[in-house]
Enzyme design. Structure first.
Site, PDB file in Angstrom:
ATOM      1  N   HIS A 124       9.660 -16.565  -4.319  1.00 24.97           N
ATOM      2  CA  HIS A 124       9.548 -14.981  -4.384  1.00 24.97           C
ATOM      3  C   HIS A 124       8.038 -14.452  -4.559  1.00 24.97           C
ATOM      4  O   HIS A 124       7.459 -13.558  -4.325  1.00 24.97           O
ATOM      5  CB  HIS A 124      10.301 -14.512  -5.605  1.00 24.97           C
ATOM      6  CG  HIS A 124      10.274 -13.005  -5.885  1.00 24.97           C
ATOM      7  ND1 HIS A 124      11.174 -12.166  -5.051  1.00 24.97           N
ATOM      8  CD2 HIS A 124       9.310 -12.474  -6.665  1.00 24.97           C
ATOM      9  CE1 HIS A 124      10.612 -10.935  -5.636  1.00 24.97           C
ATOM     10  NE2 HIS A 124       9.703 -11.082  -6.616  1.00 24.97           N
ATOM     11  N   GLU A 125       7.434 -15.336  -5.635  1.00 25.62           N
ATOM     12  CA  GLU A 125       5.901 -14.948  -6.169  1.00 25.62           C
ATOM     13  C   GLU A 125       4.984 -15.406  -4.884  1.00 25.62           C
ATOM     14  O   GLU A 125       4.207 -14.430  -4.664  1.00 25.62           O
ATOM     15  CB  GLU A 125       5.558 -15.647  -7.300  1.00 25.62           C
ATOM     16  CG  GLU A 125       6.535 -15.444  -8.400  1.00 25.62           C
ATOM     17  CD  GLU A 125       6.424 -13.695  -8.830  1.00 25.62           C
ATOM     18  OE1 GLU A 125       5.253 -13.067  -8.673  1.00 25.62           O
ATOM     19  OE2 GLU A 125       7.596 -13.229  -9.191  1.00 25.62           O
ATOM     20  N   HIS A 128       5.006 -12.601  -2.426  1.00 24.30           N
ATOM     21  CA  HIS A 128       4.332 -11.515  -2.520  1.00 24.30           C
ATOM     22  C   HIS A 128       2.793 -11.857  -1.916  1.00 24.30           C
ATOM     23  O   HIS A 128       2.274 -10.548  -1.283  1.00 24.30           O
ATOM     24  CB  HIS A 128       4.141 -11.267  -4.066  1.00 24.30           C
ATOM     25  CG  HIS A 128       5.399 -10.575  -4.782  1.00 24.30           C
ATOM     26  ND1 HIS A 128       5.838  -9.264  -4.283  1.00 24.30           N
ATOM     27  CD2 HIS A 128       6.152 -10.790  -5.656  1.00 24.30           C
ATOM     28  CE1 HIS A 128       6.890  -8.854  -5.033  1.00 24.30           C
ATOM     29  NE2 HIS A 128       6.973  -9.907  -5.763  1.00 24.30           N
ATOM     30  N   GLU A 187       9.413  -5.794  -3.863  1.00 27.57           N
ATOM     31  CA  GLU A 187      10.138  -6.641  -4.523  1.00 27.57           C
ATOM     32  C   GLU A 187      11.281  -7.155  -3.557  1.00 27.57           C
ATOM     33  O   GLU A 187      11.619  -8.250  -3.532  1.00 27.57           O
ATOM     34  CB  GLU A 187      11.043  -6.359  -5.753  1.00 27.57           C
ATOM     35  CG  GLU A 187       9.716  -6.073  -7.192  1.00 27.57           C
ATOM     36  CD  GLU A 187       9.557  -7.384  -7.483  1.00 27.57           C
ATOM     37  OE1 GLU A 187      10.242  -8.364  -7.336  1.00 27.57           O
ATOM     38  OE2 GLU A 187       8.342  -7.271  -8.119  1.00 27.57           O
TER      39      GLU A 187
END
Length: 266
Positions: A124-125, A128, A187
């Site tokens: 997920h990070e 980004h 997100e």
């Protein structure tokens, strides 16, 4: 009025000329080059390493590095090195920065119960970064700065004395810095991209649901989604559940190649 017109024209030109599409087709305003963002990311990471306590636990570092390495190995330009650092802190957090930097706080390891759940967060990070969300946030801060100048000029011309009240009403009291909180759309986009990354790296995407269930238990009561920059845990879990049919084949195809298990052993 001349100053106001120049500032307004600058704002329109900047936002119009720098419009791009994110990997999921969302419009983004990106004012900075990849090189500039990488420099910002590298500088910010160096500063964080000075401020935070770096874990010296060999087993913890091997475990986190194993998970992160498998995620970064499936990225475009996967030959680029990524700097992975574990910070000794009770924060349930992790982050990734442009320039190839990943930070994981040891508090996260109490909530992410296995390698698959940790891969959910790291994927997920990293997503980004792939989606250029940092560029989007810094660009927004840049435009907010110009917007604040416009508001100042307009309020001054109108003879309004209580500028602070009007600035707050305009939503221009934004915090300006490199690490800014991501919005709900960003997100959700990182959730979509991150679960695909973890599946391609041979991590079980169904564990992404378990991870956010754990997060919900850890976080306790959460306010209404509209009052938060993040999707609600329930919304996030529902979206991930809907994606399972799409990403499970990626996981099944990558499992044979993912021979290096990242079990955490002391």
């Amino acid at each position: 009025m001349k100053t106001l017109l120049i500032l307004f024209t600058t704002l329109i030109l900047l936002s119009g000329c720098a419009t791009h599409q994110s990997p999921t087709g969302r419009n983004q305003v990106l004012l900075f080059s990849s090189q500039e963002l990488e420099q910002m990311g590298t500088s910010s990471f160096a500063q964080i390493k000075k401020q935070e306590k770096i874990s010296q636990d060999a087993a913890t570092n091997r475990y986190v590095d194993c998970v992160a390495s498998r995620i970064t190995a499936v990225l475009p330009n996967s030959g680029l090195p990524w700097d992975v650092v574990v910070f000794e802190s009770e924060q349930v957090n992790a982050f990734a920065l442009p320039g190839g930097h990943i930070g994981v706080y040891t508090g996260l390891l109490h909530v992410a119960e296995n390698e698959h759940q940790l891969a959910t967060v790291i994927g997920h990070e990293v997503a980004h970064v792939l989606a250029k969300h940092s560029n989007e946030q810094v660009s927004r801060a840049q435009l907010s700065g110009i917007g604040m100048q416009i508001a100042d000029a307009a309020l001054g011309a109108g003879g309004i004395s209580n500028k602070e009240l009007y600035m707050a009403a305009l939503g221009l009291g934004a915090q300006v810095g490199f690490i800014l909180p991501y919005g709900r759309k960003q997100e959700s986009e990182a959730d979509i991209m991150g679960v695909e990354l973890m599946a391609r790296a041979g991590f079980d995407p169904s564990q992404s649901i378990a991870l956010w269930q754990n997060m919900a238990k850890h976080g306790g009561e959460q306010g209404p989604e509209l009052l938060s920059t993040h999707p609600s845990h329930g919304h996030r879990i529902d979206d991930l559940a809907q994606m399972q049919q799409q990403v499970m084949p990626l996981y099944q195809a990558s499992k044979p190649a993912a021979e290096n298990s990242c079990q955490f052993t002391k």
